[in-house]
Design a protein around this motif. Structure first.
Motif, PDB file in Angstrom:
ATOM      1  N   ALA A  51       0.857  -1.148   0.004  1.00 51.07           N
ATOM      2  CA  ALA A  51       0.141  -0.094  -0.012  1.00 51.07           C
ATOM      3  C   ALA A  51       1.022   1.367   0.135  1.00 51.07           C
ATOM      4  O   ALA A  51       0.724   2.255  -0.805  1.00 51.07           O
ATOM      5  CB  ALA A  51      -1.007  -0.221   1.032  1.00 51.07           C
ATOM      6  N   PRO A  52       1.790   1.487   0.935  1.00 53.42           N
ATOM      7  CA  PRO A  52       2.557   2.897   0.808  1.00 53.42           C
ATOM      8  C   PRO A  52       3.278   2.957  -0.397  1.00 53.42           C
ATOM      9  O   PRO A  52       3.577   3.893  -0.801  1.00 53.42           O
ATOM     10  CB  PRO A  52       3.394   2.698   2.143  1.00 53.42           C
ATOM     11  CG  PRO A  52       2.637   1.629   3.208  1.00 53.42           C
ATOM     12  CD  PRO A  52       2.242   0.430   2.092  1.00 53.42           C
ATOM     13  N   ALA A  53       3.986   1.690  -0.891  1.00 49.94           N
ATOM     14  CA  ALA A  53       4.816   1.851  -2.048  1.00 49.94           C
ATOM     15  C   ALA A  53       3.965   2.296  -3.124  1.00 49.94           C
ATOM     16  O   ALA A  53       4.156   3.242  -4.145  1.00 49.94           O
ATOM     17  CB  ALA A  53       5.522   0.534  -2.335  1.00 49.94           C
ATOM     18  N   CYS A 160       1.960 -12.074   4.013  1.00 52.39           N
ATOM     19  CA  CYS A 160       2.278 -11.218   2.784  1.00 52.39           C
ATOM     20  C   CYS A 160       3.634 -10.607   2.749  1.00 52.39           C
ATOM     21  O   CYS A 160       4.580 -11.067   3.386  1.00 52.39           O
ATOM     22  CB  CYS A 160       0.995 -10.236   2.685  1.00 52.39           C
ATOM     23  SG  CYS A 160       1.288  -9.325   0.983  1.00 52.39           S
ATOM     24  N   ASN A 161       3.792  -9.284   2.428  1.00 56.53           N
ATOM     25  CA  ASN A 161       4.866  -8.573   2.401  1.00 56.53           C
ATOM     26  C   ASN A 161       4.912  -7.200   2.776  1.00 56.53           C
ATOM     27  O   ASN A 161       4.025  -6.520   2.034  1.00 56.53           O
ATOM     28  CB  ASN A 161       5.867  -8.503   1.101  1.00 56.53           C
ATOM     29  CG  ASN A 161       6.951  -7.726   1.083  1.00 56.53           C
ATOM     30  OD1 ASN A 161       6.969  -6.595   0.887  1.00 56.53           O
ATOM     31  ND2 ASN A 161       8.212  -8.274   1.768  1.00 56.53           N
ATOM     32  N   THR A 162       5.382  -6.853   3.670  1.00 60.41           N
ATOM     33  CA  THR A 162       5.175  -5.521   4.378  1.00 60.41           C
ATOM     34  C   THR A 162       6.529  -4.726   4.591  1.00 60.41           C
ATOM     35  O   THR A 162       6.635  -3.858   5.276  1.00 60.41           O
ATOM     36  CB  THR A 162       4.230  -5.527   5.766  1.00 60.41           C
ATOM     37  OG1 THR A 162       5.155  -6.148   6.727  1.00 60.41           O
ATOM     38  CG2 THR A 162       2.995  -6.186   5.623  1.00 60.41           C
ATOM     39  N   ILE A 165      10.512  -3.024   0.635  1.00 59.08           N
ATOM     40  CA  ILE A 165       9.977  -2.924  -0.875  1.00 59.08           C
ATOM     41  C   ILE A 165       8.489  -2.550  -0.915  1.00 59.08           C
ATOM     42  O   ILE A 165       7.984  -1.944  -2.056  1.00 59.08           O
ATOM     43  CB  ILE A 165      10.452  -4.203  -1.575  1.00 59.08           C
ATOM     44  CG1 ILE A 165       9.796  -5.437  -1.346  1.00 59.08           C
ATOM     45  CG2 ILE A 165      12.044  -4.148  -1.673  1.00 59.08           C
ATOM     46  CD1 ILE A 165      10.241  -6.824  -1.777  1.00 59.08           C
ATOM     47  N   ALA A 166       7.677  -2.970   0.104  1.00 54.36           N
ATOM     48  CA  ALA A 166       6.347  -2.629  -0.019  1.00 54.36           C
ATOM     49  C   ALA A 166       6.373  -1.184   0.485  1.00 54.36           C
ATOM     50  O   ALA A 166       4.883  -0.539   0.492  1.00 54.36           O
ATOM     51  CB  ALA A 166       5.579  -3.430   1.031  1.00 54.36           C
ATOM     52  N   THR A 167       7.310  -0.481   0.741  1.00 55.50           N
ATOM     53  CA  THR A 167       6.896   0.876   1.289  1.00 55.50           C
ATOM     54  C   THR A 167       8.096   1.706   0.530  1.00 55.50           C
ATOM     55  O   THR A 167       8.796   1.196  -0.339  1.00 55.50           O
ATOM     56  CB  THR A 167       7.283   0.923   2.877  1.00 55.50           C
ATOM     57  OG1 THR A 167       8.655   0.505   3.035  1.00 55.50           O
ATOM     58  CG2 THR A 167       6.269   0.246   3.488  1.00 55.50           C
TER      59      THR A 167
HETATM   60  O1  MRU Z   1      -1.506  -7.460  -3.349  1.00 54.61           O
HETATM   61  P1  MRU Z   1      -0.425  -6.669  -2.724  1.00 54.61           P
HETATM   62  O2  MRU Z   1       0.856  -7.305  -2.463  1.00 54.61           O
HETATM   63  O3  MRU Z   1      -0.178  -5.143  -2.933  1.00 54.61           O
HETATM   64  O4  MRU Z   1      -0.650  -6.481  -0.911  1.00 54.61           O
HETATM   65  C1  MRU Z   1       0.081  -6.071  -0.179  1.00 54.61           C
HETATM   66  C2  MRU Z   1      -0.588  -6.070   1.226  1.00 54.61           C
HETATM   67  O5  MRU Z   1      -1.426  -6.740   1.615  1.00 54.61           O
HETATM   68  C3  MRU Z   1       0.190  -5.776   2.326  1.00 54.61           C
HETATM   69  O6  MRU Z   1      -0.051  -6.216   3.683  1.00 54.61           O
HETATM   70  C4  MRU Z   1      -0.217  -4.110   2.606  1.00 54.61           C
HETATM   71  O7  MRU Z   1      -0.173  -3.176   1.419  1.00 54.61           O
HETATM   72  C5  MRU Z   1       0.599  -3.395   3.593  1.00 54.61           C
HETATM   73  S1  MRU Z   1       2.325  -3.178   2.930  1.00 54.61           S
HETATM   74  C6  MRU Z   1       3.321  -2.040   4.141  1.00 54.61           C
END
Ligand code: MRU
Length: 355
Positions: A51-53, A160-162, A165-167
């Protein structure tokens, strides 16, 4: 510090460089994008995800749009940015950070009152840089807030991945684990593989390896067995949208994990920057849940694993009801039930801080 950057503005090219998350762990590959359509496609196709990325990527997408305007008219660039905004908003529906970041861009640029094309472009790039910087600060603050509940020896289940790289960097739920590790806590993580896109098995495990954090990948269905037979201190997950009653949308499988945690008396925490709280969303029932292509389930790396013609239902997210959540860890501290009250108080005090 990890030797990779999830999102980077290339000032010389007025373009955006993204770490291609579809290639990890096989390759550390970057893509350079200088068209808004390509940036939106990178979000839809999950080249960039989390979400933040997604939010920060979309913010830079507006800056890219302003730089692509060929005329020297401010009004033309503004129209182009408005068109880009619509394209980016349509890229993925569930993470509120996408919409929040685009709204923030417009507010912040409007505050500058740019009267020339040069000033307008600079204001957009500056606003996107600020959102990127703030994301890292917020994630560190979430990590430090989380330290309060992490014992000296801590075993987590993470979904999942948090991570970084998710931010922009550090991550939210994984940031808590990282900061606990950096603070000298002895941590071990059971990493949910996270079918169908394998964000856990591919991305979280890869990030934890870079950080030297002890972990084991488990299939999503193993969490019950693990909670019954291993001593798990807590589940910690990220989220894509928090409703005002405390219901939380996150990666498909989060709800199952929360139910299993409740059955075993394991605390279930959600890490969330305040930007993930949606003040317009009274409860989780109304959150739009993205459905993704059937091929994500019927194929693995292009190889068919389901019978030809098999029908598929592929919701990418689910909603965990507030009553299964022990606490929400934000950059302003941890809030506890009743979330209807604590979320409202947190949200209002955050608004006052930013006035
Ligand atoms: O489909 P995605 O991989 O974008 O889903 C990501 C998630 O569900 C994460 O838990 C969420 O975006 C938080 S990432 C800091």
């Amino acid at each position: 510090m990890p030797a990779y950057k999830s999102i980077e503005w290339l000032e010389d090219q007025k373009a955006l460089r993204l770490l291609d998350q579809t290639k990890i762990p096989a390759e550390l590959k970057y893509v350079t994008l200088s068209r808004v359509e390509d940036i939106a496609a990178a979000i839809t196709d999950m080249v960039v995800r989390g979400a933040p990325a997604i939010g920060v990527t979309a913010a830079y997408g507006l800056a890219v749009a302003a730089w692509r305007e060929e005329s020297d008219l401010l009004s033309a660039a503004m129209t182009r940015v408005a068109d880009a905004d619509a394209i980016l908003r349509a890229s993925r529906p569930t993470a509120v950070n996408l919409f929040w970041a685009l709204d923030q861009m417009h507010h912040r640029v409007a505050r500058q009152q740019p009267t020339s094309l040069v000033a307008y472009r600079a204001a957009l790039v500056d606003a996107a840089h600020a959102l990127a910087r703030e994301d890292v600060e917020i994630n560190k603050a979430i990590g430090h807030a989380g330290l309060d509940i992490v014992p000296q020896e801590a075993t987590f289940i993470h979904h999942c991945n948090t991570g970084g790289i998710a931010t922009v960097d550090y991550g939210t739920a994984l940031g808590i684990i990282r900061i606990a590790h950096e603070a000298g806590r002895k941590v071990h993580v059971y990493v949910d593989e996270t079918r169908p896109r394998l964000q856990g098995g591919r991305l979280t495990s890869w990030e934890l390896q870079q950080l030297g954090i002890s972990h084991q990948i488990i299939v999503d269905g193993a969490s019950g067995f693990v909670m019954k037979n291993k001593s798990v201190d807590m589940c910690v997950v990220g989220c894509d949208r928090v409703a005002m009653n405390g219901d939380v949308a996150n990666k498909i499988g989060t709800y199952n994990l929360a139910l299993v945690a409740q059955a075993h008396g394991v605390p279930f925490y959600v890490a969330a920057p305040i930007s993930t709280i949606d003040p317009e969303m009274p409860s989780g029932d109304r959150i739009e849940i993205e459905e993704r292509p059937a091929s994500e389930i019927t194929e693995i790396d292009g190889v068919k694993v389901a019978p030809e013609g098999a029908e598929v239902f592929n919701p990418a997210f689910d909603v965990t009801p507030a009553h299964l959540i022990s606490g929400i860890i934000t950059e302003k501290g941890i809030i506890y039930p009743p979330f209807e009250e604590t979320l409202k108080t947190l949200f209002l005090s955050n608004e006052q801080d930013h006035e």
